[in-house]
Each structure stands twice: as C-alpha cells, then as structure tokens.
Design a protein around this motif. Structure first.
Motif, PDB file in Angstrom:
ATOM      1  N   LYS A  43     -15.938  -5.608  -6.038  1.00  0.00           N
ATOM      2  CA  LYS A  43     -15.985  -7.034  -5.659  1.00  0.00           C
ATOM      3  C   LYS A  43     -16.973  -7.265  -4.523  1.00  0.00           C
ATOM      4  CE  LYS A  43     -11.584  -7.284  -4.563  1.00  0.00           C
ATOM      5  NZ  LYS A  43     -11.112  -5.927  -4.880  1.00  0.00           N
TER       6      LYS A  43
ATOM      7  N   SER B  59     -12.352 -11.077   2.661  1.00  0.00           N
ATOM      8  CA  SER B  59     -11.000 -11.430   3.125  1.00  0.00           C
ATOM      9  C   SER B  59     -10.113 -10.193   3.274  1.00  0.00           C
ATOM     10  CB  SER B  59     -10.347 -12.457   2.198  1.00  0.00           C
ATOM     11  OG  SER B  59     -10.019 -11.870   0.960  1.00  0.00           O
TER      12      SER B  59
ATOM     13  N   VAL C  37      -2.275  -1.377   4.527  1.00  0.00           N
ATOM     14  CA  VAL C  37      -2.711  -2.778   4.504  1.00  0.00           C
ATOM     15  C   VAL C  37      -2.004  -3.644   3.457  1.00  0.00           C
ATOM     16  CG1 VAL C  37      -4.772  -2.272   3.093  1.00  0.00           C
ATOM     17  CG2 VAL C  37      -4.735  -4.305   4.490  1.00  0.00           C
TER      18      VAL C  37
ATOM     19  N   ASP D  18      -0.076  -5.482  -4.716  1.00  0.00           N
ATOM     20  CA  ASP D  18      -0.829  -6.747  -4.682  1.00  0.00           C
ATOM     21  C   ASP D  18      -0.432  -7.687  -5.829  1.00  0.00           C
ATOM     22  OD1 ASP D  18      -2.153  -5.704  -2.497  1.00  0.00           O
ATOM     23  OD2 ASP D  18      -3.982  -5.187  -3.585  1.00  0.00           O
TER      24      ASP D  18
HETATM   25  O1   DC Z   1     -10.225  -5.788  -0.665  1.00  0.00           O
HETATM   26  P1   DC Z   1      -9.568  -4.714   0.198  1.00  0.00           P
HETATM   27  O2   DC Z   1      -9.252  -3.459  -0.527  1.00  0.00           O
HETATM   28  O3   DC Z   1     -10.340  -4.449   1.454  1.00  0.00           O
HETATM   29  O4   DC Z   1      -8.177  -5.370   0.640  1.00  0.00           O
HETATM   30  C1   DC Z   1      -7.257  -4.663   1.408  1.00  0.00           C
HETATM   31  C2   DC Z   1      -5.859  -5.162   1.118  1.00  0.00           C
HETATM   32  O5   DC Z   1      -5.702  -6.484   1.632  1.00  0.00           O
HETATM   33  C3   DC Z   1      -5.465  -5.217  -0.338  1.00  0.00           C
HETATM   34  O6   DC Z   1      -4.749  -4.054  -0.728  1.00  0.00           O
HETATM   35  C4   DC Z   1      -4.581  -6.420  -0.440  1.00  0.00           C
HETATM   36  C5   DC Z   1      -4.897  -7.250   0.757  1.00  0.00           C
HETATM   37  N1   DC Z   1      -5.604  -8.493   0.443  1.00  0.00           N
HETATM   38  C6   DC Z   1      -4.855  -9.583   0.114  1.00  0.00           C
HETATM   39  O7   DC Z   1      -3.636  -9.475   0.022  1.00  0.00           O
HETATM   40  N2   DC Z   1      -5.443 -10.774  -0.106  1.00  0.00           N
HETATM   41  C7   DC Z   1      -6.770 -10.901  -0.029  1.00  0.00           C
HETATM   42  N3   DC Z   1      -7.321 -12.103  -0.240  1.00  0.00           N
HETATM   43  C8   DC Z   1      -7.563  -9.781   0.291  1.00  0.00           C
HETATM   44  C9   DC Z   1      -6.948  -8.570   0.494  1.00  0.00           C
END
Ligand code: DC
Length: 231
Positions: free
Chosen positions: A16, A34, A103, A188
């Motif tokens: 992404k 984000s 996270v 998620d």
């Molecule tokens: O995109 P990433 O892997 O860096 O995101 C880290 C975590 O943050 C992911 O496991 C779920 C959370 N996240 C979320 O809940 N909502 C978002 N808009 C972005 C990430």
C-alpha cells in the motif's frame, strides 16, 4: 485538474505504502501513512513502559494521547515523507517487529481510533492527499474520489516484509513474519471499531504479479478516466 482524495486500504504488507508514495510523488500530493500514526502511539506507550508482554491497560494508553504530536515531513534525500513524533524522526523505529507485534491491539482501542481519525481528516481537509491504512475508504474519507483495496498472496507479502526488515538490518525468520502478518490481518478484520473492510466503491488491486511501475500506470489511468467522466 482539481485535487482529489485517494484512499488506499488493504492487508498488511500488500504494498500500500509503495503505491501511495509513488502516486503522491507523481501527482505532487501529500502522502499520509495512517498506520505510522498507530505505530507512533504504540512506540510512545512502549517507551513509557505501558505495554508489557503485549498487555496494557486501555485507560493508560488513552491518557497519553494528548501528549503525542504527529507530523509527516518530506525528506528531499530519500524523496519520501517521514514520520515525526513530538519533533523526533521515528521513521525507522516504528517499523520494528516489536512495534508490529503490539500495534494491531493498540489500534483496537476506540478512543485511540477516534483521536487518530480526527487528525487524519485534518490532514486531508484540502484534498490533494494520498492516505493508506485499513479504514480510510470505509470510514476516514467515505467520499474519497478514488478508493483502492489492495491485496496480494501471503507468500509474496511475507517476502516483501522480510526484504524490508533485512534491508534495515533486522533479521527475522519467514515463519515469524508470516505469523505476524496473519495475526494482524485477523485482528484488523475482526475488531469492533472500523475493521479492515473493502468499501463498496473501492477498486480491488491484487498486485501479486505486478511490478511497481505496472501498478502506478494502472492507477494513474484509473484517475485520468475518472477525472474525464467527472469534469
Ligand atoms: O499499515 P501498517 O502495517 O503500518 O499498520 C500498522 C497497524 O495499524 C495495523 O496492523 C492496523 C493498524 N491500522 C489501523 O487500524 N487503521 C489504519 N487506518 C492504519 C493502520
């Protein structure tokens, strides 16, 4: 050509941010990661000792939110936007396995999400933004002009994540990364608060067999076609 909002959602390590950065550079838009924002909350709370062995008290995390100031700054040398927390560049630190392991759970806290979404909407208030995450098209910007939902097969995603970690000097086993990605996808997609879901009007992009250049050209074509029909 008027500026639009581009929302990119999808599973962990689907590429992404790669396509989001390339689009932002091509269109001269701001790129907002984000996920980095949830990672910063996790880092801040870990440094304060509020997360131990993946356990935490939600109220303690929520109480920290006003102390966390986030921004993204373009680095002309790396030619990409980097994450700052309270004035400190934390771009590298927030990508560690330790942060990745915590996270998703932190991002299930309703108040954390509300706080992050309010900031994300401010970042996007003037359009001309590409934002990636899990709930951008479905919740943060339901009116985004272009929504993408990214996916790729799990082996490809694990290899991409391994390459990223290895290039930063963090050596992790294939199975550990695979388990982390699958667990995060599970968390998620199943959480109560704005779970990862494909917005009805999102275009699915499976990039398992696509190069970065092919993806970029495909999305630019989508944008041009949609602008032609709108203007
Ligand atoms: O995109 P990433 O892997 O860096 O995101 C880290 C975590 O943050 C992911 O496991 C779920 C959370 N996240 C979320 O809940 N909502 C978002 N808009 C972005 C990430």
């Amino acid at each position: 050509m008027s500026n639009i909002t581009i929302a990119i959602d999808g599973y962990s390590s689907c590429g992404k941010s790669t396509i989001a950065k390339a689009l932002a550079a091509r269109l001269n838009y701001a790129y907002i990661d984000s996920g980095a924002m949830y990672r910063c909350v996790t880092l801040f709370c870990m440094r304060k000792g509020l997360i131990k062995k993946k356990k935490f008290i939600a109220e303690e995390i929520i109480a920290c939110l006003p102390e966390i100031h986030l921004s993204f700054q373009f680095n002309p040398f790396t030619k990409t936007s980097e994450t700052y927390m309270n004035g400190e560049n934390v771009e590298k630190e927030i990508r560690s396995m330790e942060i990745a392991e915590n996270v998703s759970k932190i991002s299930t806290i309703k108040e954390v999400r509300e706080h992050m979404v309010a900031i994300q909407r401010e970042f996007g208030v003037n359009k001309g933004v590409v934002m990636d995450g899990r709930d951008i098209g479905s919740h943060v910007f339901p009116d985004a002009e272009l929504k993408l939902f990214m996916t790729a097969d799990i082996e490809t995603r694990v290899n991409r994540r391994l390459d990223e970690l290895n290039s930063k000097g963090e050596h992790v086993e294939f199975d550990e990364v695979k388990q982390n990605l699958q667990q995060r996808d599970y968390d998620d997609t199943r959480r109560k608060e704005s779970p990862l879901t494909r917005a009805k009007d999102a275009i699915v992009l499976d990039n398992t067999d696509l190069s970065k250049e092919e993806q970029l050209e495909y999305v630019i074509k989508l944008i041009n076609d949609s602008l032609l029909t709108r203007d």
